[in-house]
Design a protein around this motif. Structure first.
Motif, PDB file in Angstrom:
ATOM      1  N   PRO A  13       7.097 -33.919  15.100  1.00 18.81           N
ATOM      2  CA  PRO A  13       8.507 -33.721  14.740  1.00 18.81           C
ATOM      3  C   PRO A  13       8.659 -32.413  13.942  1.00 18.81           C
ATOM      4  CG  PRO A  13       7.796 -35.958  14.220  1.00 18.81           C
ATOM      5  CD  PRO A  13       6.570 -35.190  14.596  1.00 18.81           C
ATOM      6  N   ARG A  14       9.800 -31.776  14.088  1.00 19.22           N
ATOM      7  CA  ARG A  14      10.005 -30.458  13.465  1.00 19.22           C
ATOM      8  C   ARG A  14       9.742 -30.448  11.963  1.00 19.22           C
ATOM      9  NH1 ARG A  14      15.318 -29.407  16.706  1.00 19.22           N
ATOM     10  NH2 ARG A  14      14.422 -28.657  18.644  1.00 19.22           N
ATOM     11  N   ARG A  15      10.253 -31.432  11.263  1.00 18.09           N
ATOM     12  CA  ARG A  15      10.070 -31.457   9.792  1.00 18.09           C
ATOM     13  C   ARG A  15       8.601 -31.588   9.414  1.00 18.09           C
ATOM     14  NH1 ARG A  15      15.109 -35.105   7.576  1.00 18.09           N
ATOM     15  NH2 ARG A  15      16.708 -33.631   8.231  1.00 18.09           N
ATOM     16  N   LEU A  16       7.889 -32.433  10.115  1.00 18.89           N
ATOM     17  CA  LEU A  16       6.465 -32.618   9.835  1.00 18.89           C
ATOM     18  C   LEU A  16       5.700 -31.335  10.145  1.00 18.89           C
ATOM     19  CD1 LEU A  16       4.107 -34.464   9.044  1.00 18.89           C
ATOM     20  CD2 LEU A  16       4.030 -35.236  11.428  1.00 18.89           C
ATOM     21  N   ALA A  17       6.020 -30.708  11.270  1.00 17.43           N
ATOM     22  CA  ALA A  17       5.364 -29.455  11.640  1.00 17.43           C
ATOM     23  C   ALA A  17       5.660 -28.360  10.617  1.00 17.43           C
ATOM     24  CB  ALA A  17       5.805 -29.016  13.033  1.00 17.43           C
ATOM     25  N   ALA A  18       6.913 -28.263  10.174  1.00 24.79           N
ATOM     26  CA  ALA A  18       7.291 -27.241   9.188  1.00 24.79           C
ATOM     27  C   ALA A  18       6.586 -27.489   7.860  1.00 24.79           C
ATOM     28  CB  ALA A  18       8.802 -27.224   9.006  1.00 24.79           C
ATOM     29  N   ALA A  19       6.505 -28.738   7.437  1.00 25.57           N
ATOM     30  CA  ALA A  19       5.819 -29.060   6.180  1.00 25.57           C
ATOM     31  C   ALA A  19       4.340 -28.717   6.266  1.00 25.57           C
ATOM     32  CB  ALA A  19       6.014 -30.540   5.847  1.00 25.57           C
ATOM     33  N   HIS A  20       3.725 -29.033   7.387  1.00 23.36           N
ATOM     34  CA  HIS A  20       2.307 -28.711   7.554  1.00 23.36           C
ATOM     35  C   HIS A  20       2.084 -27.208   7.580  1.00 23.36           C
ATOM     36  CE1 HIS A  20      -1.458 -28.148   9.878  1.00 23.36           C
ATOM     37  NE2 HIS A  20      -1.871 -29.052   9.012  1.00 23.36           N
ATOM     38  N   GLN A  21       2.950 -26.501   8.273  1.00 25.84           N
ATOM     39  CA  GLN A  21       2.823 -25.048   8.348  1.00 25.84           C
ATOM     40  C   GLN A  21       2.980 -24.425   6.962  1.00 25.84           C
ATOM     41  OE1 GLN A  21       5.529 -23.066  11.037  1.00 25.84           O
ATOM     42  NE2 GLN A  21       3.951 -21.588  11.529  1.00 25.84           N
ATOM     43  N   ALA A  22       3.911 -24.926   6.172  1.00 26.07           N
ATOM     44  CA  ALA A  22       4.109 -24.399   4.822  1.00 26.07           C
ATOM     45  C   ALA A  22       2.880 -24.647   3.941  1.00 26.07           C
ATOM     46  CB  ALA A  22       5.348 -25.035   4.193  1.00 26.07           C
ATOM     47  N   GLN A  23       2.223 -25.777   4.123  1.00 25.53           N
ATOM     48  CA  GLN A  23       1.030 -26.100   3.346  1.00 25.53           C
ATOM     49  C   GLN A  23      -0.175 -25.269   3.742  1.00 25.53           C
ATOM     50  OE1 GLN A  23       0.446 -30.294   4.031  1.00 25.53           O
ATOM     51  NE2 GLN A  23       1.354 -30.819   2.053  1.00 25.53           N
ATOM     52  N   THR A  24      -0.261 -24.917   5.013  1.00 26.80           N
ATOM     53  CA  THR A  24      -1.461 -24.241   5.510  1.00 26.80           C
ATOM     54  C   THR A  24      -1.302 -22.734   5.650  1.00 26.80           C
ATOM     55  OG1 THR A  24      -0.828 -24.664   7.806  1.00 26.80           O
ATOM     56  CG2 THR A  24      -2.254 -26.294   6.730  1.00 26.80           C
ATOM     57  N   ALA A  25      -0.082 -22.223   5.458  1.00 28.02           N
ATOM     58  CA  ALA A  25       0.143 -20.773   5.611  1.00 28.02           C
ATOM     59  C   ALA A  25      -0.555 -20.029   4.474  1.00 28.02           C
ATOM     60  CB  ALA A  25       1.636 -20.482   5.587  1.00 28.02           C
ATOM     61  N   PRO A  26      -1.220 -18.927   4.799  1.00 32.33           N
ATOM     62  CA  PRO A  26      -1.880 -18.146   3.754  1.00 32.33           C
ATOM     63  C   PRO A  26      -0.821 -17.532   2.837  1.00 32.33           C
ATOM     64  CG  PRO A  26      -2.021 -17.009   5.854  1.00 32.33           C
ATOM     65  CD  PRO A  26      -1.384 -18.347   6.108  1.00 32.33           C
ATOM     66  N   PRO A  27      -1.146 -17.369   1.559  1.00 34.52           N
ATOM     67  CA  PRO A  27      -0.173 -16.756   0.647  1.00 34.52           C
ATOM     68  C   PRO A  27       0.111 -15.322   1.079  1.00 34.52           C
ATOM     69  CG  PRO A  27      -2.293 -17.109  -0.437  1.00 34.52           C
ATOM     70  CD  PRO A  27      -2.399 -17.694   0.925  1.00 34.52           C
ATOM     71  N   GLU A  28       1.360 -14.925   0.873  1.00 32.08           N
ATOM     72  CA  GLU A  28       1.750 -13.556   1.254  1.00 32.08           C
ATOM     73  C   GLU A  28       1.073 -12.567   0.331  1.00 32.08           C
ATOM     74  OE1 GLU A  28       5.893 -12.837   1.903  1.00 32.08           O
ATOM     75  OE2 GLU A  28       6.220 -14.926   2.448  1.00 32.08           O
ATOM     76  N   ALA A  29       0.689 -11.438   0.888  1.00 32.76           N
ATOM     77  CA  ALA A  29       0.042 -10.374   0.109  1.00 32.76           C
ATOM     78  C   ALA A  29       1.030  -9.846  -0.924  1.00 32.76           C
ATOM     79  CB  ALA A  29      -0.416  -9.252   1.031  1.00 32.76           C
TER      80      ALA A  29
END
Length: 136
Positions: free
Chosen positions: A118-134
């Motif tokens: 589901p979109r919300r679950l995918a977005a939450a996972h992506q936010a957790q696993t995205a590398p911090p911005e330089a």
């Protein structure tokens, strides 16, 4: 090369994933009850259709985002990815499990999960696993 243990570990490491046998009793991994990867032995008709090109090792079915992704994978590495007429018009590919490395398998399974989550679950996972911005 990858194994069923690798598939299980990678798939179950993704949020809200469960392992349940599919209707024909083989292993399948689901996110919110939507299958995204599954064990997919070839059936008699498929073995006949593929003839000598039919692989004899373990086969993983993988959901992909759309038919364009499917066609790209099939064109990119036909020694690894294949399909059968059963999957015509359906966004999934078959993978020769004994020919894929764990890194590529991980990427494939994660993308399959994103395609079905589901979109919300995918977005939450992506936010957790995205590398911090330089620079932050």
């Amino acid at each position: 090369m990858a194994s069923w243990d690798d598939v299980r570990r990678i798939a179950l490491g993704l949020p809200e994933t469960s392992e349940r046998p599919s209707y024909d009793g083989v292993a399948a991994w689901r996110v919110k009850d939507k299958p995204f990867v599954w064990e997919r032995p070839l059936r008699g008709k498929e073995l006949h259709e593929l003839g000598p090109a039919a692989p004899d090792g373990p086969i993983l079915g993988v959901r992909v985002a759309d038919l364009g992704v499917k066609e790209a994978l099939l064109a990119d590495d036909p020694g690894l990815f294949f399909t059968t007429p059963h999957f015509d018009g359906y966004p999934s590919v078959l993978v020769r499990l004994d020919r894929i490395g764990v890194t590529e398998l991980t990427e494939l399974i994660v993308e399959a999960w994103y395609a079905r989550a589901p979109r919300r679950l995918a977005a939450a996972h992506q936010a957790q696993t995205a590398p911090p911005e330089a620079g932050r």
